[in-house]
Design a protein around this motif. Structure first.
Motif, mmCIF file in Angstrom:
data_model
loop_
_atom_site.group_PDB
_atom_site.id
_atom_site.type_symbol
_atom_site.label_atom_id
_atom_site.label_comp_id
_atom_site.label_asym_id
_atom_site.label_seq_id
_atom_site.Cartn_x
_atom_site.Cartn_y
_atom_site.Cartn_z
ATOM 1 N N PHE A 1 19.420 -37.303 -3.459
ATOM 2 C CA PHE A 1 18.592 -38.458 -3.822
ATOM 3 C C PHE A 1 19.394 -39.428 -4.671
ATOM 4 O O PHE A 1 20.300 -39.030 -5.402
ATOM 5 N N HIS B 1 18.839 -14.980 -12.526
ATOM 6 C CA HIS B 1 20.042 -14.142 -12.483
ATOM 7 C C HIS B 1 20.010 -13.096 -13.600
ATOM 8 O O HIS B 1 20.415 -11.955 -13.402
ATOM 9 N N GLN C 1 17.485 -30.813 -11.117
ATOM 10 C CA GLN C 1 17.635 -31.763 -10.016
ATOM 11 C C GLN C 1 16.548 -32.825 -9.989
ATOM 12 O O GLN C 1 16.828 -33.991 -9.713
ATOM 13 N N LEU D 1 26.212 -12.949 -9.570
ATOM 14 C CA LEU D 1 27.014 -14.018 -10.153
ATOM 15 C C LEU D 1 28.292 -13.429 -10.742
ATOM 16 O O LEU D 1 28.239 -12.446 -11.482
ATOM 17 N N ASP E 1 18.297 -22.036 -13.006
ATOM 18 C CA ASP E 1 18.016 -20.713 -12.443
ATOM 19 C C ASP E 1 18.766 -19.596 -13.166
ATOM 20 O O ASP E 1 18.823 -18.472 -12.663
ATOM 21 N N THR F 1 14.295 -19.396 -7.082
ATOM 22 C CA THR F 1 15.510 -20.152 -7.399
ATOM 23 C C THR F 1 15.298 -21.641 -7.148
ATOM 24 O O THR F 1 15.656 -22.486 -7.982
ATOM 25 N N TYR G 1 27.968 -7.092 -18.565
ATOM 26 C CA TYR G 1 27.273 -8.202 -19.207
ATOM 27 C C TYR G 1 26.055 -7.661 -19.947
ATOM 28 O O TYR G 1 25.423 -6.711 -19.527
ATOM 29 N N TRP H 1 26.302 -22.373 -18.904
ATOM 30 C CA TRP H 1 26.462 -22.207 -17.460
ATOM 31 C C TRP H 1 25.648 -23.238 -16.696
ATOM 32 O O TRP H 1 26.091 -23.777 -15.683
ATOM 33 N N TYR I 1 24.859 -19.062 -23.096
ATOM 34 C CA TYR I 1 25.690 -19.400 -21.937
ATOM 35 C C TYR I 1 24.925 -19.161 -20.646
ATOM 36 O O TYR I 1 24.770 -20.044 -19.822
ATOM 37 N N LEU I 2 24.376 -17.977 -20.501
ATOM 38 C CA LEU I 2 23.633 -17.679 -19.275
ATOM 39 C C LEU I 2 22.222 -17.234 -19.614
ATOM 40 O O LEU I 2 21.641 -16.413 -18.924
ATOM 41 N N LEU J 1 28.192 -12.756 -14.332
ATOM 42 C CA LEU J 1 27.421 -11.596 -14.772
ATOM 43 C C LEU J 1 28.176 -10.324 -14.441
ATOM 44 O O LEU J 1 27.759 -9.522 -13.589
ATOM 45 N N MET K 1 10.154 -24.375 -3.242
ATOM 46 C CA MET K 1 9.456 -25.139 -4.279
ATOM 47 C C MET K 1 10.391 -26.110 -4.972
ATOM 48 O O MET K 1 10.220 -26.395 -6.164
ATOM 49 N N GLY K 2 11.341 -26.665 -4.229
ATOM 50 C CA GLY K 2 12.416 -27.407 -4.864
ATOM 51 C C GLY K 2 12.190 -28.888 -5.052
ATOM 52 O O GLY K 2 13.101 -29.585 -5.524
ATOM 53 N N ARG L 1 15.593 -24.593 -9.898
ATOM 54 C CA ARG L 1 16.593 -25.660 -9.777
ATOM 55 C C ARG L 1 15.943 -27.042 -9.731
ATOM 56 O O ARG L 1 16.624 -28.061 -9.910
ATOM 57 N N TYR L 2 14.656 -27.054 -9.441
ATOM 58 C CA TYR L 2 13.886 -28.298 -9.551
ATOM 59 C C TYR L 2 14.104 -28.912 -10.939
ATOM 60 O O TYR L 2 14.103 -30.133 -11.097
ATOM 61 N N PHE M 1 21.470 -20.204 -1.856
ATOM 62 C CA PHE M 1 22.035 -20.746 -3.088
ATOM 63 C C PHE M 1 23.210 -19.907 -3.582
ATOM 64 O O PHE M 1 24.171 -20.422 -4.115
ATOM 65 N N TYR M 2 23.110 -18.600 -3.389
ATOM 66 C CA TYR M 2 24.128 -17.679 -3.911
ATOM 67 C C TYR M 2 24.358 -16.554 -2.928
ATOM 68 O O TYR M 2 23.496 -16.251 -2.114
ATOM 69 N N GLN N 1 26.899 -26.032 -14.043
ATOM 70 C CA GLN N 1 26.357 -26.122 -12.692
ATOM 71 C C GLN N 1 25.725 -27.485 -12.399
ATOM 72 O O GLN N 1 25.670 -27.899 -11.251
#
Lengths: 315, 315, 315, 315
Positions: free
Chosen positions: A2, B40, B62, A304, B36, B54, A311, B86, B110-111, A307, A172-173, B58-59, A299-300, B90
């Motif tokens: 966008f 994780h 973004q 990660l 997200d 996810t 961790y 993190w 960080y995460l 991680l 749901m993005g 991420r909404y 997405f992945y 991203q």
């Protein structure tokens, strides 16, 4: 992606699509006709002993669906029904009613199994089995999909594109329709939102391990209509996820009727099936009139790297 | 320590700070842009299979963040964004937007790891890593902090003071700003309250094991504004904890807009970033104009001696 | 035992007590000042790592209690505070404030341990220890009791009577004051009700494993005042269970103030401490003016004989 | 099976029964007088240590039932009470009050045991034992049944029909009365709905592992009355499931009174016992004036063949 250019200062929706006939937003009413598949999935070994919940769930295809369809006829609107293949086989008369009255019958797995717990091969097997079951009864291959419990997988896009699906509503993005893309193909995503689901408002059932306090139809409608007024004000798409066993009950369907009447009253709201909206979005994209946001899936892949195994635990 | 002398009979806040320009209370809007990271952390081994959640999360960076910033520009206010390092890496474009528009970018791990589950060395490692990530993108070391999930540790004050932080908002010990102090340094605490968080009102998600009934924006606003009217009447600080993936959605951001308009309308409310408020409080303290309450941390070391091993169990 | 004779057709409370000065009902505001005892009890081995929740709970004695007492002074009413002995030792200044302002300090265990998980000897030990701690600070032996988390035991009546207590509010068996009786003595019971507790309305905290959706003060007040209007209409006693860390917060204490003002406005409501009400009830009973219902405790000893070991499981 | 012919376009209830005297809907108030059976069932080995919850539950037969019956007398209506046999034995005076005032006493197991966890032989044993206990006190064999916690079993219909029962309200498959049929006989089903139960609105109790946020009577009434207005508008049956320990409390019974007054005001609502309604339905069926929907039970035997052992897990 966008962009930030050219949008009005007052809208909260970036990159709004131009809806047909000057409509300010699109509305898609969708119903997941799960029937009692979910009790079998939750308790495969003793679902047969849970008769009360089974009767509550079978209310969906037996009582809820015909009533919903009557209401749609009364108001002249078309809805989208997501149906697991097994449920279609068990309740063909409900599906025939949908077809005869011009509603969309879309796919929802075979036995409400969760795709993201399956291997790619298993998911292909059950998705195909569910699709075949629907096609056999409706005479038309379904083109829309919602993953059971929204549990879309890393393989779903590929599998669905390969089987000829054109749109999905498991993610749901965004507030706008957008594209989801994977190596094997791409789909129009008409995004869902938890606040447009009827379970958090109404479902209280120990067999389903889901114990909400149960809202009045009026309180629930406030949640749903706040989303509508937001979309009406700012563009975007309102797409709900109701269930015939739940919101097909009289008091709640009276709420649904009120909601539809309020929307219809506006005059500039496009109420359509998911397929119709997805087709329209595709045309706009193809014609270069709409440049949608794109999410490349998955997405992945795997854990990660950040991680590492050592961790610190999250819980 | 707060005193009982000289305060008005009618105020419920003892030892109120004198806010600038005659403001009756301070308001800090804060957002935790977790993106997200939390999925994780909750499910490190199969987060990659949870696409719907996810996408929902991420909404935040973004869609939510740009929209929130537009709204802030429209109303002319500055907010504070807590960002795990993190997540900044991203979604650098979201962070750049914050910086360019004059908002505060503050630290959130960080995460999204929980400091109180880490050793001092681990916490230093991840706090530093998160801080560096933010600094690299914003060009300015963050000075504000909220522990992920409010899980402030026994070492956090020392570590944060050592890294140059000046304020925190992980604790809930007062309605006024206060000081938290440890051997290694001290911070201004701008206290949080669970009733100013948007999760208890709005989040319903099985992947996150958080199943609230979902309130309407109006009902949630009643909770948030009751806190505002209380602070407006009695002094103190209103500091919320919202999330772009959640309250950055259109219907809810319309609620946030309404809230800000109601606050701005008053004319004598100071809406500022956490950093601005913390700096002001520090100046008042340094100038001897405000004697804040002080909490020496940590509150305890190890198991209470009264709770001998053979003490009766609590559950 | 309550009788059916002579009561008015219109009242829902059988065997109503005649309250003093023509009052239509009695109101007892009670507060459980648990401070952070409950986090130690819930997580004895790592409570020291849970600083945010600890700070939230210590708000009770440090901020909440003085504010509540100010409000009581403003309105000229006396409340009852239940305090675990350890909390009194940790926060003597809060207790002194209660005493100096004429409020009742009542017993709530030593470290909020649950009596019904203790042996009789353990319960006696901790009850005595808690009682001694209170007595030492207040200079007066407490006579009222609420079991932590309402977990009254089979031995509590005996133990409390032996230690000189006169009243309890851990049980929920009536709307009227009644008597609880055991071999070792008897107490006046001023019954509690879950709907007059502030946890179900307001508490949301993961460290305490208690995740309510958080109501607005207005919505919660509707619950509390419905109980008041019921008691005002039909007689009986309204006795709540609030917590300084929770309803001692500004927005909620403004609600409490509103509630008290509405009650005071009536003119014929008796707002008093639990001790005052219990003393009055005892006088009425002694004078033969009130024949209370009596519950002989404990209700049961051991597993029901009907529930043989091979009885079908309940869950 | 219900048909589509001849029904009005405007009604949401297909195949409506013609209620007597032109009534637009039938209303059956039912109460489950479980007393403290449920705490014994939930915690057979230490229920005796849970005195507060026990006292809360015994409020039902001791305080709630007489009050409910007074209210019924005041308004001139008859209710249906479901009573586990053991509870009848423990509280015969409550049962006698029901009988003397013309209310229906119906069956609810012996100790609130869950039929769907029993073998056929066990269920027969306990159902007979419960039935005998009721009969002995009331002098009349009960003809109505609700399975404890709605947990109707695959054998219940056979067993109940064999023991002379004529109606049940454990299932949730319709808005109309319908028939449930098994090899051993058939019953009239007067369906329940979770939204007409008082537990999801009001019960918050840790001993019962049921932690709802507790609604105000007004909010709960909105849920219950939405169902009534739906039935009044469209026909069907409103049959609730309240509990004397819960909605027999004053504030809530004032709500029940308001509800009954609103229903009575209408003038064309049939408020009756379950037995009366079931008898009427049976007459209409026998006379060929009503062709009810029929559910042949059980719905399933054993695990679904589609759910092979290697089927993907649902959770």
């Amino acid at each position: 992606m966008f962009g930030f250019k050219g949008r009005s200062k007052v809208t909260m929706i970036k990159n709004p699509i131009k809806w047909p006939n000057g409509a300010r937003c699109a509305v898609v009413f969708t119903w997941d006709m799960d029937a009692d598949s979910i009790i079998h999935l939750a308790h495969p070994n003793d679902a047969d002993t849970r008769l009360s919940t089974t009767s509550m769930l079978r209310y969906g295809p037996q009582i809820g669906v015909p009533r919903i369809i009557d209401l749609c006829n009364e108001l002249g609107v078309k809805h989208t029904f997501f149906v697991p293949g097994w449920c279609a086989e068990q309740h063909p008369q409900a599906i025939e009613l949908m077809v005869k009255n011009g509603h969309e019958v879309a796919m929802h797995g075979y036995l409400h199994e969760y795709p993201n717990l399956l291997t790619r091969e298993q998911e292909m097997f059950w998705t195909k089995k569910g699709t075949d079951a629907i096609t056999k009864i409706t005479g038309k291959a379904p083109v829309g999909y919602r993953a059971p419990w929204y549990r879309y997988s890393k393989h779903s896009t590929d599998i669905l594109a390969q089987l000829g699906f054109t749109w999905d509503t498991s993610l749901m993005g965004d507030d706008n329709p957008y594209l989801i893309r994977q190596a094997g193909g791409e789909l129009i995503e008409l995004p869902s939102r938890w606040q447009l689901d009827d379970w958090p408002q109404f479902v209280h059932n120990h067999d389903l391990d889901f114990m909400m306090p149960i809202a009045s139809p009026q309180c629930a409608m406030d949640v749903y209509m706040a989303e509508f007024y937001a979309m009406y004000e700012h563009g975007g798409i309102w797409l709900n996820c109701f269930h015939p066993f739940c919101s097909g009950q009289v008091a709640r369907l009276m709420m649904v009727k009120q909601m539809m009447l309020k929307m219809l009253e506006k005059g500039d709201v496009w109420i359509a099936t998911g397929e119709q909206v997805a087709n329209y979005v595709r045309e706009q994209v193809t014609a270069g009139k709409y440049v949608p946001r794109v999410d490349d899936l998955p997405f992945y892949e795997g854990r990660l790297p950040e991680l590492a195994e050592n961790y610190a635990p999250g819980n």
